[in-house]
Design a protein around this motif. Structure first.
Motif, short mmCIF file in Angstrom:
data_model
loop_
_atom_site.label_atom_id
_atom_site.label_comp_id
_atom_site.label_asym_id
_atom_site.label_seq_id
_atom_site.Cartn_x
_atom_site.Cartn_y
_atom_site.Cartn_z
N ILE A 142 -2.34 0.13 1.15
CA ILE A 142 -2.06 1.51 0.74
C ILE A 142 -1.06 1.51 -0.41
O ILE A 142 -0.24 0.60 -0.54
CB ILE A 142 -1.53 2.39 1.90
N GLN A 143 -1.17 2.51 -1.25
CA GLN A 143 -0.23 2.69 -2.35
C GLN A 143 -0.11 4.17 -2.65
O GLN A 143 -1.12 4.87 -2.78
CB GLN A 143 -0.69 1.92 -3.59
N PRO A 189 -3.21 13.01 1.63
CA PRO A 189 -4.56 12.93 1.04
C PRO A 189 -4.60 12.16 -0.27
O PRO A 189 -5.61 11.52 -0.59
CB PRO A 189 -4.93 14.40 0.82
N SER A 190 -3.49 12.20 -1.04
CA SER A 190 -3.48 11.56 -2.35
C SER A 190 -3.16 10.07 -2.30
O SER A 190 -3.35 9.35 -3.30
CB SER A 190 -2.44 12.24 -3.25
N THR A 191 -2.68 9.58 -1.16
CA THR A 191 -2.36 8.15 -1.04
C THR A 191 -3.64 7.34 -1.20
O THR A 191 -4.69 7.68 -0.66
CB THR A 191 -1.71 7.86 0.31
N ILE A 192 -3.54 6.24 -1.95
CA ILE A 192 -4.69 5.39 -2.18
C ILE A 192 -4.81 4.35 -1.06
O ILE A 192 -3.83 3.73 -0.67
CB ILE A 192 -4.59 4.68 -3.54
N LEU A 193 -6.01 4.19 -0.56
CA LEU A 193 -6.30 3.22 0.49
C LEU A 193 -7.41 2.29 0.01
O LEU A 193 -8.48 2.74 -0.40
CB LEU A 193 -6.75 3.93 1.77
N SER A 194 -7.13 1.00 0.07
CA SER A 194 -8.15 0.01 -0.25
C SER A 194 -8.49 -0.75 1.03
O SER A 194 -7.60 -1.19 1.76
CB SER A 194 -7.65 -0.97 -1.32
#
Length: 239
Positions: free
Chosen positions: A234-235, A193-198
């Motif tokens: 993703i990051q 859930p905390s992974t960043i998706l652009s």
């Protein structure tokens, strides 16, 4: 005598783009003076040339097809114009040639024989997505297309997330537009859930979307990316 040149000609990222928005005048001048082209699809390439150079004679064009179905053994034949001191233009279906694009195979031969290569300035969806994402522009990796099989794709996504967690890298990938929604579904069901998706889609078009937030926040949105060219990044770590 000057060496003949292979020009890497960027294409529009969508039908509603205009040359004045994304290309300098020099690109138009180069295309106007070329006869020989290597393209993925002749029909769309001719449409592109007609759009940017409406007065250019279509019947004079010498077009060869270089795509994923082109047998490797015939690629050396595309060098003939260069050996006859004539320039060649490579046109991708969208954006810059040579990235996630079969043109790179031809360019290997071009370099090995000492001919010149000149990339023209134009849109690259990968770089446009990265620089506008807010993610790591100093440590990133472009992974191209992920596996079509959902199970393999999910495993791949987990590996990319783990790699990003280890070194703080931005992991970039893409999908065929009509499979975007399935890819997004797998991303949201697989990553933390905390992974960043652009997500950046329809870049340079009036319908452009560029949005960066956590996977958890994306799960709360109703996002339809069907048939919209998109780049995913993703990051997992910001250290």
């Amino acid at each position: 005598m000057d060496k003949p040149i292979v020009y890497l000609i960027p294409n529009f990222l969508g039908e509603n783009s205009t040359s004045s928005q994304v290309f300098p005048p020099y690109n138009i001048e180069v295309i106007q003076n070329l006869i020989h082209f290597l393209v993925e699809n002749e029909k769309s390439a001719r449409r592109f040339i007609k759009k940017v150079c409406p007065d250019k004679s279509q019947q004079d064009l010498k077009i060869e097809i270089l795509n994923k179905k082109t047998p490797k053994e015939i690629i050396p034949e595309f060098l003939k114009p260069l050996k006859n001191q004539q320039n060649i233009g490579i046109i991708s279906e969208a954006g810059m040639p040579g990235i996630a694009d079969p043109g790179s195979q031809f360019l290997q031969l071009v370099h090995s024989l000492g001919f010149s290569v000149e990339p023209l300035i134009g849109p690259s969806s990968i770089l446009l997505a990265l620089v506008s994402s807010g993610l790591n522009g100093q440590n990133f990796c472009f992974n191209g297309y992920l596996p079509i099989d959902s199970r393999e794709r999910k495993n791949n996504l987990k590996n990319l997330e783990k790699l990003s967690e280890q070194n703080g890298s931005a992991q970039i990938f893409m999908e065929t537009p009509y499979r975007n929604n399935q890819l997004l579904k797998d991303i949201l069901s697989t990553l933390k859930p905390s992974t960043i998706l652009s997500i950046s889609c329809d870049l340079t078009l009036p319908t452009q979307l560029i949005e960066t937030c956590s996977v958890d926040e994306w799960r709360k949105k109703k996002t339809d990316l069907h048939k919209r060219p998109a780049i995913f990044i993703i990051q997992n770590s910001f250290d």
